[in-house]
Design a protein around this motif. Structure first.
Motif, PDB file in Angstrom:
ATOM      1  N   TRP A   3       0.835  -1.193   0.000  1.00  0.00           N
ATOM      2  CA  TRP A   3       0.000   0.000   0.000  1.00  0.00           C
ATOM      3  C   TRP A   3       0.873   1.248   0.000  1.00  0.00           C
ATOM      4  O   TRP A   3       1.890   1.287   0.691  1.00  0.00           O
ATOM      5  CB  TRP A   3      -0.887   0.035   1.252  1.00  0.00           C
ATOM      6  CG  TRP A   3      -1.982  -0.980   1.245  1.00  0.00           C
ATOM      7  CD1 TRP A   3      -2.341  -1.789   0.219  1.00  0.00           C
ATOM      8  CD2 TRP A   3      -2.859  -1.282   2.341  1.00  0.00           C
ATOM      9  NE1 TRP A   3      -3.397  -2.582   0.606  1.00  0.00           N
ATOM     10  CE2 TRP A   3      -3.738  -2.298   1.887  1.00  0.00           C
ATOM     11  CE3 TRP A   3      -2.992  -0.804   3.635  1.00  0.00           C
ATOM     12  CZ2 TRP A   3      -4.729  -2.832   2.704  1.00  0.00           C
ATOM     13  CZ3 TRP A   3      -3.984  -1.332   4.442  1.00  0.00           C
ATOM     14  CH2 TRP A   3      -4.838  -2.337   3.983  1.00  0.00           C
ATOM     15  N   HIS A  25      -0.129   3.978   5.801  1.00  0.00           N
ATOM     16  CA  HIS A  25      -0.270   3.245   4.545  1.00  0.00           C
ATOM     17  C   HIS A  25      -1.749   2.975   4.286  1.00  0.00           C
ATOM     18  O   HIS A  25      -2.485   2.639   5.213  1.00  0.00           O
ATOM     19  CB  HIS A  25       0.469   1.908   4.596  1.00  0.00           C
ATOM     20  CG  HIS A  25       1.961   2.049   4.546  1.00  0.00           C
ATOM     21  ND1 HIS A  25       2.737   2.061   5.687  1.00  0.00           N
ATOM     22  CD2 HIS A  25       2.814   2.216   3.508  1.00  0.00           C
ATOM     23  CE1 HIS A  25       4.009   2.214   5.338  1.00  0.00           C
ATOM     24  NE2 HIS A  25       4.092   2.314   4.024  1.00  0.00           N
ATOM     25  N   ALA A  27      -4.753   1.667   0.993  1.00  0.00           N
ATOM     26  CA  ALA A  27      -4.942   1.147  -0.361  1.00  0.00           C
ATOM     27  C   ALA A  27      -5.387   2.243  -1.319  1.00  0.00           C
ATOM     28  O   ALA A  27      -5.068   2.210  -2.495  1.00  0.00           O
ATOM     29  CB  ALA A  27      -5.966   0.010  -0.338  1.00  0.00           C
ATOM     30  N   ASP A  28      -6.183   3.203  -0.827  1.00  0.00           N
ATOM     31  CA  ASP A  28      -6.637   4.279  -1.695  1.00  0.00           C
ATOM     32  C   ASP A  28      -6.946   5.522  -0.856  1.00  0.00           C
ATOM     33  O   ASP A  28      -6.837   5.494   0.375  1.00  0.00           O
ATOM     34  CB  ASP A  28      -7.867   3.847  -2.511  1.00  0.00           C
ATOM     35  CG  ASP A  28      -8.997   3.369  -1.626  1.00  0.00           C
ATOM     36  OD1 ASP A  28      -9.137   3.882  -0.503  1.00  0.00           O
ATOM     37  OD2 ASP A  28      -9.745   2.470  -2.052  1.00  0.00           O
ATOM     38  N   SER A  31      -9.697   5.099   1.966  1.00  0.00           N
ATOM     39  CA  SER A  31      -9.234   4.352   3.140  1.00  0.00           C
ATOM     40  C   SER A  31      -8.217   5.156   3.924  1.00  0.00           C
ATOM     41  O   SER A  31      -8.149   5.053   5.139  1.00  0.00           O
ATOM     42  CB  SER A  31      -8.596   3.019   2.770  1.00  0.00           C
ATOM     43  OG  SER A  31      -9.059   2.522   1.586  1.00  0.00           O
ATOM     44  N   HIS A  34     -10.092   7.464   6.229  1.00  0.00           N
ATOM     45  CA  HIS A  34     -10.686   6.756   7.372  1.00  0.00           C
ATOM     46  C   HIS A  34      -9.618   6.302   8.357  1.00  0.00           C
ATOM     47  O   HIS A  34      -9.795   6.413   9.565  1.00  0.00           O
ATOM     48  CB  HIS A  34     -11.517   5.571   6.883  1.00  0.00           C
ATOM     49  CG  HIS A  34     -12.825   5.993   6.298  1.00  0.00           C
ATOM     50  ND1 HIS A  34     -13.090   5.964   4.948  1.00  0.00           N
ATOM     51  CD2 HIS A  34     -13.941   6.501   6.875  1.00  0.00           C
ATOM     52  CE1 HIS A  34     -14.312   6.417   4.734  1.00  0.00           C
ATOM     53  NE2 HIS A  34     -14.849   6.757   5.878  1.00  0.00           N
ATOM     54  N   SER A  35      -8.509   5.775   7.833  1.00  0.00           N
ATOM     55  CA  SER A  35      -7.435   5.360   8.739  1.00  0.00           C
ATOM     56  C   SER A  35      -6.868   6.558   9.488  1.00  0.00           C
ATOM     57  O   SER A  35      -6.521   6.456  10.656  1.00  0.00           O
ATOM     58  CB  SER A  35      -6.321   4.663   7.960  1.00  0.00           C
ATOM     59  OG  SER A  35      -6.769   3.420   7.491  1.00  0.00           O
TER      60      SER A  35
END
Lengths: 92, 270
Positions: A3, A25, A27-28, A31, A34-35
């Motif tokens: 990622w 890190h 994926a897009d 995300s 949100h992380s």
């Protein structure tokens, strides 16, 4: 782990600007946002988050430190330090 | 805002959050009647046991970012459990650490052992969708304390549901391998769904049929996006119709670990 890396900027409740708080890190982009919420606003810090792919940041290089920053080191007249401040003006 | 809040707010370093609020501040807290206590106990036990299963993912999540996300969700549910157990009028620590498995009122969905990450995601989707429907209705409870606890929980559980839904779609509509693992997870979790909507005879409980309608619509939408279908389950098994005081053996094992420190060192504080 493949990622990509993201940089996270958070604006605090009383902050005027977004401040860099760290990276993560993801994926897009979605995300990452949100992380970032989960990692960097756990203690009621933020009201707004920016995330940006680290690869999209252009940074100054340590090699260029002297030409970039040294010239401002002796320009004391760029600071507004030559004014006298009255005693009854607080918070300066 | 009392004087202490002002002091807290004045400590304005941005990196530390300020302005924390107490959802129950200033609310009337009359002794809970039997129906209210039973409802709060069931909702509190669901949150407590589900929180513990989520905590078991610490150090085991596939990515650090998701590990923190899961820990946050677990802590949200633990916070709900504390408020709800306290609202029963009994001591929250006694309830959490001094009861045997037979005295817990959580649903089986919360207690079954963890599986793989897909199992976690599907279980959390089912749990959060059901709980959000429940808490949304309890915001209008005539018990002001329960209404406030529910209103706080709605914001939290809406996020949990979103987290689980995003992962369900990502995994279900991902690779052939992730789709298959998620399909298996759904097959494992689905037999536990009917118990969530069993009538409990408590006049304070929201109408199960109404909850089920919202649940089916939301989960159906997410599963369609995830290219998954609701599994066929055998009509009515014992597990589906189990009441909240009938548990699987997994709950006793969970409690043995969760209560071990409190039982070894009674009255200890830290």
């Amino acid at each position: 782990m493949s990622w990509p890396l993201y940089e996270v900027f958070v604006r605090g409740k009383r902050g005027l600007n977004h401040v860099h708080v760290g990276s993560l890190h993801a994926a897009d982009d979605e995300s990452a946002l949100h992380s970032a919420r989960d990692l960097y606003t756990r203690r009621n810090e933020g009201v707004s988050i920016w995330v940006v792919r680290s690869a999209h940041i252009t940074a100054s290089s340590p090699d260029e430190k002297d030409p970039f920053f040294a010239p401002s080191g002796d320009k004391v007249y760029r600071h507004p330090t030559f004014y006298s401040i009255p005693d009854d003006v607080p918070h300066i | 805002m009392g004087p202490d809040d002002d002091t807290l707010a004045a400590d304005g370093h941005w990196a530390f959050g300020t302005g924390f609020s107490d959802p129950l501040s200033g609310l009337p807290m009359p002794p809970a009647g039997a129906d209210l206590a039973a409802l709060c106990l069931a909702l509190g036990d669901d949150a407590l046991i589900m929180s513990h299963r989520l905590q078991e993912w610490c150090t085991r999540a596939p990515e650090l970012e998701d590990e923190v996300a899961l820990a946050n969700i677990a802590l949200d549910l633990l916070g709900q459990a504390r408020l709800l157990l306290a609202r029963t009028g009994r001591d929250e620590d006694e309830l959490a650490f001094r009861r045997g498995a037979g005295e817990f009122r959580n649903v089986r969905l919360a207690e079954v052992p963890n599986g793989d990450f897909a199992h976690l995601v599907v279980r959390l989707l089912v749990f959060s969708t059901w709980r959000l429907a429940l808490l949304t209705r309890l915001r209008d409870s005539d018990d002001e304390a329960l209404a406030a606890i529910a209103a706080k929980g709605v914001k939290e559980v809406a996020y949990h549901r979103g987290y689980a839904a995003r992962w369900t779609i990502r995994l279900g509509d991902g690779t052939a391998h992730s789709h298959e693992r998620t399909r298996q997870a759904l097959a494992a979790v689905w037999p536990l769904v009917d118990q969530l909507f069993a009538a409990d005879g408590n006049p304070r409980s929201p109408d199960p049929a109404d909850l089920r309608e919202e649940f089916d619509a939301v989960v159906g939408h997410v599963l369609a996006e995830a290219t998954l279908t609701i599994p066929e389950t055998a009509a009515e098994t014992a597990a589906e119709r189990a009441s909240r005081d009938e548990h699987t053996g997994a709950l006793a094992v969970l409690l043995e670990e969760m209560q071990s420190v409190a039982r070894a060192l009674p009255g200890a504080t830290w």
